[in-house]
Design a protein around this motif. Structure first.
Motif, mmCIF file in Angstrom:
data_model
loop_
_atom_site.group_PDB
_atom_site.id
_atom_site.type_symbol
_atom_site.label_atom_id
_atom_site.label_comp_id
_atom_site.label_asym_id
_atom_site.label_seq_id
_atom_site.Cartn_x
_atom_site.Cartn_y
_atom_site.Cartn_z
ATOM 1 N N GLY A 255 7.740 -50.721 16.290
ATOM 2 C CA GLY A 255 7.875 -51.064 14.880
ATOM 3 C C GLY A 255 8.007 -52.548 14.630
ATOM 4 N N ASP A 256 8.399 -53.312 15.676
ATOM 5 C CA ASP A 256 8.499 -54.775 15.603
ATOM 6 C C ASP A 256 9.422 -55.242 14.481
ATOM 7 O OD1 ASP A 256 7.861 -57.272 16.689
ATOM 8 O OD2 ASP A 256 6.313 -57.630 15.183
ATOM 9 N N ASN A 257 10.364 -54.395 14.066
ATOM 10 C CA ASN A 257 11.240 -54.740 12.947
ATOM 11 C C ASN A 257 12.595 -55.225 13.433
ATOM 12 O OD1 ASN A 257 11.370 -51.844 13.692
ATOM 13 N ND2 ASN A 257 13.042 -51.765 12.199
ATOM 14 N N THR A 258 13.234 -56.017 12.579
ATOM 15 C CA THR A 258 14.593 -56.465 12.849
ATOM 16 C C THR A 258 15.569 -55.323 12.569
ATOM 17 O OG1 THR A 258 14.889 -57.279 10.588
ATOM 18 C CG2 THR A 258 13.996 -58.827 12.187
ATOM 19 N N PHE A 259 16.775 -55.431 13.133
ATOM 20 C CA PHE A 259 17.773 -54.385 12.903
ATOM 21 C C PHE A 259 19.192 -54.925 12.945
ATOM 22 C CE2 PHE A 259 17.205 -54.512 17.505
ATOM 23 C CZ PHE A 259 18.483 -54.356 18.024
ATOM 24 N N SER A 260 19.985 -54.470 12.006
ATOM 25 C CA SER A 260 21.438 -54.620 12.014
ATOM 26 C C SER A 260 22.000 -53.323 11.462
ATOM 27 C CB SER A 260 21.898 -55.792 11.132
ATOM 28 O OG SER A 260 21.518 -57.033 11.680
ATOM 29 N N TYR A 261 22.722 -52.591 12.305
ATOM 30 C CA TYR A 261 23.245 -51.286 11.917
ATOM 31 C C TYR A 261 24.739 -51.380 11.631
ATOM 32 C CZ TYR A 261 18.973 -49.405 14.132
ATOM 33 O OH TYR A 261 17.675 -49.119 14.483
ATOM 34 N N PHE A 262 25.151 -50.750 10.519
ATOM 35 C CA PHE A 262 26.553 -50.722 10.126
ATOM 36 C C PHE A 262 26.951 -49.299 9.751
ATOM 37 C CE2 PHE A 262 25.036 -55.002 9.271
ATOM 38 C CZ PHE A 262 26.059 -55.808 9.754
ATOM 39 N N LEU A 263 28.266 -49.059 9.679
ATOM 40 C CA LEU A 263 28.764 -47.767 9.231
ATOM 41 C C LEU A 263 29.221 -47.859 7.785
ATOM 42 C CD1 LEU A 263 30.909 -46.462 12.231
ATOM 43 C CD2 LEU A 263 28.526 -45.926 11.670
ATOM 44 N N ASP A 264 28.765 -46.912 6.961
ATOM 45 C CA ASP A 264 29.273 -46.855 5.589
ATOM 46 C C ASP A 264 30.667 -46.229 5.616
ATOM 47 O OD1 ASP A 264 29.077 -44.052 5.543
ATOM 48 O OD2 ASP A 264 27.316 -44.000 4.241
ATOM 49 N N PRO A 265 31.363 -46.146 4.483
ATOM 50 C CA PRO A 265 32.756 -45.685 4.496
ATOM 51 C C PRO A 265 32.980 -44.283 5.047
ATOM 52 C CG PRO A 265 32.330 -46.870 2.478
ATOM 53 C CD PRO A 265 31.006 -46.713 3.161
ATOM 54 N N VAL A 266 31.968 -43.419 5.051
ATOM 55 C CA VAL A 266 32.165 -42.066 5.589
ATOM 56 C C VAL A 266 31.547 -41.886 6.966
ATOM 57 C CG1 VAL A 266 32.357 -41.074 3.287
ATOM 58 C CG2 VAL A 266 30.130 -41.086 4.429
ATOM 59 N N GLY A 267 31.056 -42.984 7.577
ATOM 60 C CA GLY A 267 30.575 -42.918 8.942
ATOM 61 C C GLY A 267 29.092 -42.700 9.115
ATOM 62 N N ASN A 268 28.300 -42.804 8.043
ATOM 63 C CA ASN A 268 26.850 -42.770 8.173
ATOM 64 C C ASN A 268 26.359 -44.146 8.603
ATOM 65 O OD1 ASN A 268 26.510 -40.067 7.189
ATOM 66 N ND2 ASN A 268 26.762 -40.849 5.104
ATOM 67 N N THR A 269 25.383 -44.192 9.495
ATOM 68 C CA THR A 269 24.813 -45.468 9.915
ATOM 69 C C THR A 269 23.737 -45.901 8.926
ATOM 70 O OG1 THR A 269 25.222 -44.992 12.252
ATOM 71 C CG2 THR A 269 23.603 -46.693 11.756
ATOM 72 N N VAL A 270 23.832 -47.152 8.481
ATOM 73 C CA VAL A 270 22.835 -47.727 7.581
ATOM 74 C C VAL A 270 22.372 -49.046 8.173
ATOM 75 C CG1 VAL A 270 23.482 -46.588 5.439
ATOM 76 C CG2 VAL A 270 24.730 -48.619 6.142
#
Length: 328
Positions: A255-270
């Motif tokens: 996909g050659d895309n950048t990524f930064s993953y975080f957790l929302d307040p209920v624990g879903n990764t965004v």
């Protein structure tokens, strides 16, 4: 462009859809007990716009997207995925897809009908083989949107959505067979085989993906930023506000895309991302990437290592809202 000939997965039978009926990803709808905290996160930190509310439901748009909304939040006793919605070009395509689903024994939530969500439209809902609710709609009103300005670190659009499945080969085959998704690439581990499949419904490298996981759940939702600078500024805003980072910042090979993953307040990764690869559908051939390769996980070498802890965060909690239906 030539009519697409489905990529033979060798699992789940011959694909039933042989032309493009799904055009793009519209929105992802989730539920949780603490709606107020969740809405505050997506509105005031993540950068979405609250465009409509209706008795415990928030509809959130991306300022750069013509979609009426890209995420719906709903208060519920259970943390769950309510549905994932895709677009079709015409109401006739919705009807054609529905007739094929019914013929193949797919369980409908409701027949094609007028939708009462923002923008209206005409859509059908049904269950996939893992029990998720999927919506496909057409004729939805276009939202007045705008160009995201330089250094404005808010999402332009919803980029892609990824789910976990304990039977991912069957799930991938289901989406290829019934919805006409095309396999772009996959990731594999030497000791366990393929673990993530990237599926496309247009020229974007992937709009949907399936990951091998211990249970049916939300893996991550990804949001496209204007460019590298806006992506990094958004990443920095999350870090400065103490939002838990799962993985990144970095740049994937597939996909050659950048990524930064975080957790929302209920624990879903965004995820914040940008520069997702565009593919030529007439010439593209899927590649199986070795996920243990450092260059595959992160071309830049800037992200924290992908390990069992990072992976377990993306397994998420089991989705207790899925409908148990026999696989088709």
């Amino acid at each position: 462009m030539a009519e697409w000939i489905p990529f033979p997965l060798g699992r789940g039978g011959e694909p039933a859809v042989t032309k493009h009926l799904i055009t793009h990803l519209r929105h992802v709808d989730i539920a949780m007990p603490d709606l107020d905290r969740q809405a505050d996160f997506y509105r005031n930190l993540w950068g979405l716009t609250d465009v409509a509310r209706d008795s415990g439901v928030h509809f959130l748009a991306a300022e750069g997207s013509p979609e009426q909304y890209i995420m719906r939040l709903r208060r519920d006793d259970l943390k769950r995925l309510d549905l994932v919605a895709f677009g079709a070009a015409t109401s006739a395509d919705v009807d054609e897809l529905t007739s094929r689903l019914v013929k193949d024994g797919v369980t409908l939530v409701h027949e094609p009908r007028a939708l009462d969500t923002p923008g209206g439209g005409y859509g059908v809902r049904f269950f996939d083989c893992d029990g998720r609710v999927v919506e496909v709609s057409a004729d939805v009103g276009v939202r007045v949107h705008r160009r995201i300005e330089e250094r404005e670190s808010i999402p332009v659009r919803l980029s892609h959505f990824v789910v976990n499945s304990p039977t991912p080969e069957a799930t991938v085959a289901w989406y290829v067979r019934h919805l006409g998704f095309r396999l772009t690439d996959s990731l594999a581990l030497p000791h366990m085989g393929e673990l993530m499949w990237f599926l496309r419904c247009n020229e974007w490298h992937h709009s949907f993906a399936v990951s091998r996981g211990p249970h049916v759940s939300f893996h991550h939702a990804s949001f496209e930023m204007r460019g590298i600078d806006e992506y990094m500024r958004g990443t920095g805003r999350m870090l400065r506000n103490g939002v838990e980072k799962v993985w990144g910042p970095g740049r994937h090979k597939a996909g050659d895309n950048t990524f930064s993953y975080f957790l929302d307040p209920v624990g879903n990764t965004v995820e914040y991302t940008t520069e997702l690869e565009l593919v030529d559908e007439d010439t593209w051939h899927p590649t199986v990437f070795d996920a243990t390769s450092e260059d595959v996980a992160d071309q830049w070498g800037t992200a924290n290592p992908m390990n069992e802890i990072v992976a377990s965060r993306q397994f998420n909690d089991p989705d207790k809202g899925v409908f148990i239906a026999p696989p088709i």
